[in-house]
Design a protein around this motif. Structure first.
Motif, PDB file in Angstrom:
ATOM      1  N   ILE A 122       1.266  91.086  32.017  1.00 24.72           N
ATOM      2  CA  ILE A 122       0.883  92.253  32.820  1.00 24.72           C
ATOM      3  C   ILE A 122       1.625  92.320  34.165  1.00 24.72           C
ATOM      4  O   ILE A 122       2.086  93.399  34.546  1.00 24.72           O
ATOM      5  N   PRO A 123       1.776  91.220  34.914  1.00 17.22           N
ATOM      6  CA  PRO A 123       2.463  91.350  36.213  1.00 17.22           C
ATOM      7  C   PRO A 123       3.919  91.806  36.113  1.00 17.22           C
ATOM      8  O   PRO A 123       4.425  92.461  37.025  1.00 17.22           O
ATOM      9  N   MET A 124       4.592  91.469  35.003  1.00 19.49           N
ATOM     10  CA  MET A 124       6.021  91.785  34.895  1.00 19.49           C
ATOM     11  C   MET A 124       6.328  93.273  34.969  1.00 19.49           C
ATOM     12  O   MET A 124       7.093  93.691  35.848  1.00 19.49           O
ATOM     13  N   PRO A 125       5.799  94.110  34.087  1.00 18.16           N
ATOM     14  CA  PRO A 125       6.177  95.525  34.163  1.00 18.16           C
ATOM     15  C   PRO A 125       5.703  96.204  35.441  1.00 18.16           C
ATOM     16  O   PRO A 125       6.401  97.075  35.976  1.00 18.16           O
ATOM     17  N   ILE A 126       4.564  95.794  35.953  1.00 19.28           N
ATOM     18  CA  ILE A 126       4.072  96.387  37.211  1.00 19.28           C
ATOM     19  C   ILE A 126       5.046  96.069  38.335  1.00 19.28           C
ATOM     20  O   ILE A 126       5.491  96.956  39.079  1.00 19.28           O
ATOM     21  N   SER A 127       5.404  94.794  38.457  1.00 21.79           N
ATOM     22  CA  SER A 127       6.327  94.368  39.505  1.00 21.79           C
ATOM     23  C   SER A 127       7.706  94.990  39.322  1.00 21.79           C
ATOM     24  O   SER A 127       8.311  95.470  40.284  1.00 21.79           O
ATOM     25  N   LEU A 128       8.204  94.990  38.109  1.00 16.44           N
ATOM     26  CA  LEU A 128       9.542  95.530  37.862  1.00 16.44           C
ATOM     27  C   LEU A 128       9.599  97.036  38.077  1.00 16.44           C
ATOM     28  O   LEU A 128      10.613  97.558  38.549  1.00 16.44           O
ATOM     29  N   ALA A 129       8.524  97.749  37.777  1.00 12.04           N
ATOM     30  CA  ALA A 129       8.483  99.181  38.072  1.00 12.04           C
ATOM     31  C   ALA A 129       8.557  99.398  39.579  1.00 12.04           C
ATOM     32  O   ALA A 129       9.326 100.242  40.069  1.00 12.04           O
ATOM     33  N   LEU A 130       7.782  98.625  40.330  1.00 11.39           N
ATOM     34  CA  LEU A 130       7.809  98.760  41.788  1.00 11.39           C
ATOM     35  C   LEU A 130       9.150  98.321  42.369  1.00 11.39           C
ATOM     36  O   LEU A 130       9.648  98.920  43.327  1.00 11.39           O
ATOM     37  N   LEU A 131       9.744  97.277  41.808  1.00  9.52           N
ATOM     38  CA  LEU A 131      11.072  96.854  42.272  1.00  9.52           C
ATOM     39  C   LEU A 131      12.113  97.944  42.017  1.00  9.52           C
ATOM     40  O   LEU A 131      12.961  98.214  42.875  1.00  9.52           O
ATOM     41  N   THR A 132      12.049  98.574  40.855  1.00  7.74           N
ATOM     42  CA  THR A 132      12.990  99.660  40.546  1.00  7.74           C
ATOM     43  C   THR A 132      12.836 100.788  41.559  1.00  7.74           C
ATOM     44  O   THR A 132      13.818 101.274  42.128  1.00  7.74           O
ATOM     45  N   ILE A 133      11.591 101.190  41.799  1.00  7.93           N
ATOM     46  CA  ILE A 133      11.332 102.258  42.771  1.00  7.93           C
ATOM     47  C   ILE A 133      11.772 101.828  44.164  1.00  7.93           C
ATOM     48  O   ILE A 133      12.396 102.609  44.900  1.00  7.93           O
ATOM     49  N   GLU A 134      11.480 100.590  44.528  1.00  8.33           N
ATOM     50  CA  GLU A 134      11.843 100.105  45.866  1.00  8.33           C
ATOM     51  C   GLU A 134      13.352 100.088  46.068  1.00  8.33           C
ATOM     52  O   GLU A 134      13.838 100.460  47.140  1.00  8.33           O
ATOM     53  N   PHE A 135      14.112  99.679  45.053  1.00  3.62           N
ATOM     54  CA  PHE A 135      15.568  99.723  45.178  1.00  3.62           C
ATOM     55  C   PHE A 135      16.043 101.163  45.378  1.00  3.62           C
ATOM     56  O   PHE A 135      16.945 101.418  46.190  1.00  3.62           O
ATOM     57  N   LEU A 136      15.461 102.100  44.650  1.00  5.74           N
ATOM     58  CA  LEU A 136      15.833 103.512  44.820  1.00  5.74           C
ATOM     59  C   LEU A 136      15.465 104.006  46.219  1.00  5.74           C
ATOM     60  O   LEU A 136      16.240 104.746  46.850  1.00  5.74           O
ATOM     61  N   LEU A 137      14.313 103.602  46.711  1.00  5.68           N
ATOM     62  CA  LEU A 137      13.905 103.987  48.066  1.00  5.68           C
ATOM     63  C   LEU A 137      14.819 103.353  49.113  1.00  5.68           C
ATOM     64  O   LEU A 137      15.126 103.968  50.143  1.00  5.68           O
ATOM     65  N   ARG A 138      15.261 102.133  48.859  1.00  7.31           N
ATOM     66  CA  ARG A 138      16.208 101.485  49.780  1.00  7.31           C
ATOM     67  C   ARG A 138      17.512 102.276  49.832  1.00  7.31           C
ATOM     68  O   ARG A 138      18.097 102.441  50.903  1.00  7.31           O
ATOM     69  N   MET A 139      17.942 102.769  48.671  1.00  4.75           N
ATOM     70  CA  MET A 139      19.150 103.589  48.644  1.00  4.75           C
ATOM     71  C   MET A 139      18.938 104.857  49.480  1.00  4.75           C
ATOM     72  O   MET A 139      19.815 105.260  50.245  1.00  4.75           O
ATOM     73  N   ARG A 140      17.779 105.461  49.347  1.00  2.00           N
ATOM     74  CA  ARG A 140      17.444 106.669  50.125  1.00  2.00           C
ATOM     75  C   ARG A 140      17.445 106.351  51.620  1.00  2.00           C
ATOM     76  O   ARG A 140      17.981 107.117  52.424  1.00  2.00           O
ATOM     77  N   ARG A 141      16.844 105.227  51.994  1.00  5.68           N
ATOM     78  CA  ARG A 141      16.807 104.848  53.409  1.00  5.68           C
ATOM     79  C   ARG A 141      18.211 104.609  53.956  1.00  5.68           C
ATOM     80  O   ARG A 141      18.498 104.934  55.111  1.00  5.68           O
ATOM     81  N   LEU A 142      19.081 104.022  53.128  1.00  2.00           N
ATOM     82  CA  LEU A 142      20.469 103.829  53.563  1.00  2.00           C
ATOM     83  C   LEU A 142      21.154 105.167  53.812  1.00  2.00           C
ATOM     84  O   LEU A 142      21.878 105.331  54.793  1.00  2.00           O
ATOM     85  N   VAL A 143      20.943 106.114  52.914  1.00  4.85           N
ATOM     86  CA  VAL A 143      21.570 107.428  53.054  1.00  4.85           C
ATOM     87  C   VAL A 143      21.077 108.128  54.319  1.00  4.85           C
ATOM     88  O   VAL A 143      21.833 108.812  54.997  1.00  4.85           O
ATOM     89  N   GLN A 144      19.803 107.937  54.650  1.00  3.68           N
ATOM     90  CA  GLN A 144      19.228 108.592  55.819  1.00  3.68           C
ATOM     91  C   GLN A 144      19.582 107.902  57.135  1.00  3.68           C
ATOM     92  O   GLN A 144      19.467 108.494  58.199  1.00  3.68           O
ATOM     93  N   GLY A 145      19.999 106.643  57.070  1.00  5.97           N
ATOM     94  CA  GLY A 145      20.263 105.874  58.293  1.00  5.97           C
ATOM     95  C   GLY A 145      21.730 105.872  58.672  1.00  5.97           C
ATOM     96  O   GLY A 145      22.548 106.634  58.145  1.00  5.97           O
ATOM     97  N   GLU A 146      22.046 104.986  59.604  1.00  2.71           N
ATOM     98  CA  GLU A 146      23.429 104.827  60.043  1.00  2.71           C
ATOM     99  C   GLU A 146      24.260 104.204  58.937  1.00  2.71           C
ATOM    100  O   GLU A 146      23.755 103.450  58.120  1.00  2.71           O
ATOM    101  N   ARG A 147      25.538 104.485  58.950  1.00  2.38           N
ATOM    102  CA  ARG A 147      26.452 103.971  57.931  1.00  2.38           C
ATOM    103  C   ARG A 147      26.922 102.565  58.315  1.00  2.38           C
ATOM    104  O   ARG A 147      28.048 102.348  58.730  1.00  2.38           O
ATOM    105  N   GLN A 148      25.998 101.611  58.189  1.00  2.00           N
ATOM    106  CA  GLN A 148      26.292 100.204  58.463  1.00  2.00           C
ATOM    107  C   GLN A 148      25.360  99.364  57.607  1.00  2.00           C
ATOM    108  O   GLN A 148      24.408  99.875  57.035  1.00  2.00           O
ATOM    109  N   MET A 149      25.641  98.071  57.536  1.00  2.00           N
ATOM    110  CA  MET A 149      24.763  97.214  56.741  1.00  2.00           C
ATOM    111  C   MET A 149      23.387  97.159  57.405  1.00  2.00           C
ATOM    112  O   MET A 149      23.256  97.311  58.610  1.00  2.00           O
ATOM    113  N   ARG A 150      22.363  96.980  56.576  1.00  2.00           N
ATOM    114  CA  ARG A 150      21.010  96.879  57.140  1.00  2.00           C
ATOM    115  C   ARG A 150      20.778  95.470  57.639  1.00  2.00           C
ATOM    116  O   ARG A 150      21.346  94.519  57.121  1.00  2.00           O
ATOM    117  N   GLU A 151      19.961  95.356  58.641  1.00  5.06           N
ATOM    118  CA  GLU A 151      19.579  94.049  59.173  1.00  5.06           C
ATOM    119  C   GLU A 151      18.271  93.631  58.520  1.00  5.06           C
ATOM    120  O   GLU A 151      17.225  94.173  58.810  1.00  5.06           O
TER     121      GLU A 151
END
Length: 181
Positions: free
Chosen positions: A146-175
């Motif tokens: 049970i923990p695997m698909p729940i965690s992996l779904a959230l990780l997938t969404i979180e990676f996509l959200l991280r991409m969105r945050r990068l696009v919205q922020g400055e064009r540099q590596m995140r700290e």
């Protein structure tokens, strides 16, 4: 096609829901750490005082460690508290580092999505076969999955959200909070 503000509001709501879900899973992981500590302490105390311990103590510890890893991972990714080696990023020009961050997040989303698909398949297969774990404790095997698909779904969404945050922020590596540089 929806206006950008409507899409932005919807993504902000998804971001908020994801954050709450990640915090709940992290709280469950903390509860499992507490359970594990209590069970191990009880086992050690019983062994020292009564010469017999809890037969299921090691199984509880093993399964808890497994679940804690999956349950805490999405929130750690969100907060940048995972370990990362960013020596190459720090040596690159800011825009190139930003592009590499975005590409790594895209790979993370793709890999998490693939593992999500596999974990759902394994969970459904275990459930349909009525497989059982038979150690010191006996329970349906699919409970472990049970923990695997729940965690992996959230990780997938979180990676996509991280991409969105990068696009919205400055064009540099995140700290990030944790770095091996």
């Amino acid at each position: 096609m929806a206006p950008i503000s409507v899409r932005g509001e919807a993504l902000s709501r998804v971001d908020g829901w994801t954050c709450r879900a990640e915090e709940i899973l992290a709280a469950v992981a903390c509860g499992l750490v507490l359970l594990m500590v209590l069970v191990i302490c009880a086992d050690v105390t019983l062994r020292a005082t009564m010469r017999s311990g809890l037969t299921s103590a090691s199984a509880v510890a093993e399964y808890s460690l497994y679940a804690i890893t999956f349950l805490a991972a999405p929130l750690l990714l969100r907060k940048g508290q995972h370990i990362r080696v960013d020596l190459v990023l720090r040596a690159m020009p800011p825009r190139a580092a930003w592009l590499l961050e975005w590409a790594v997040d895209a790979c993370g989303a793709a890999i998490s999505g693939l593992f999500l698909t596999s974990s759902v398949h394994v969970l459904v297969q275990s459930y349909s076969q009525s497989a059982m774990v038979m150690r010191e404790m006996m329970f349906p095997e699919w409970w472990l999955y049970i923990p695997m698909p729940i965690s992996l779904a959230l990780l997938t969404i979180e990676f996509l959200l991280r991409m969105r945050r990068l696009v919205q922020g400055e064009r540099q590596m995140r700290e990030e909070a944790t770095s091996a540089a």
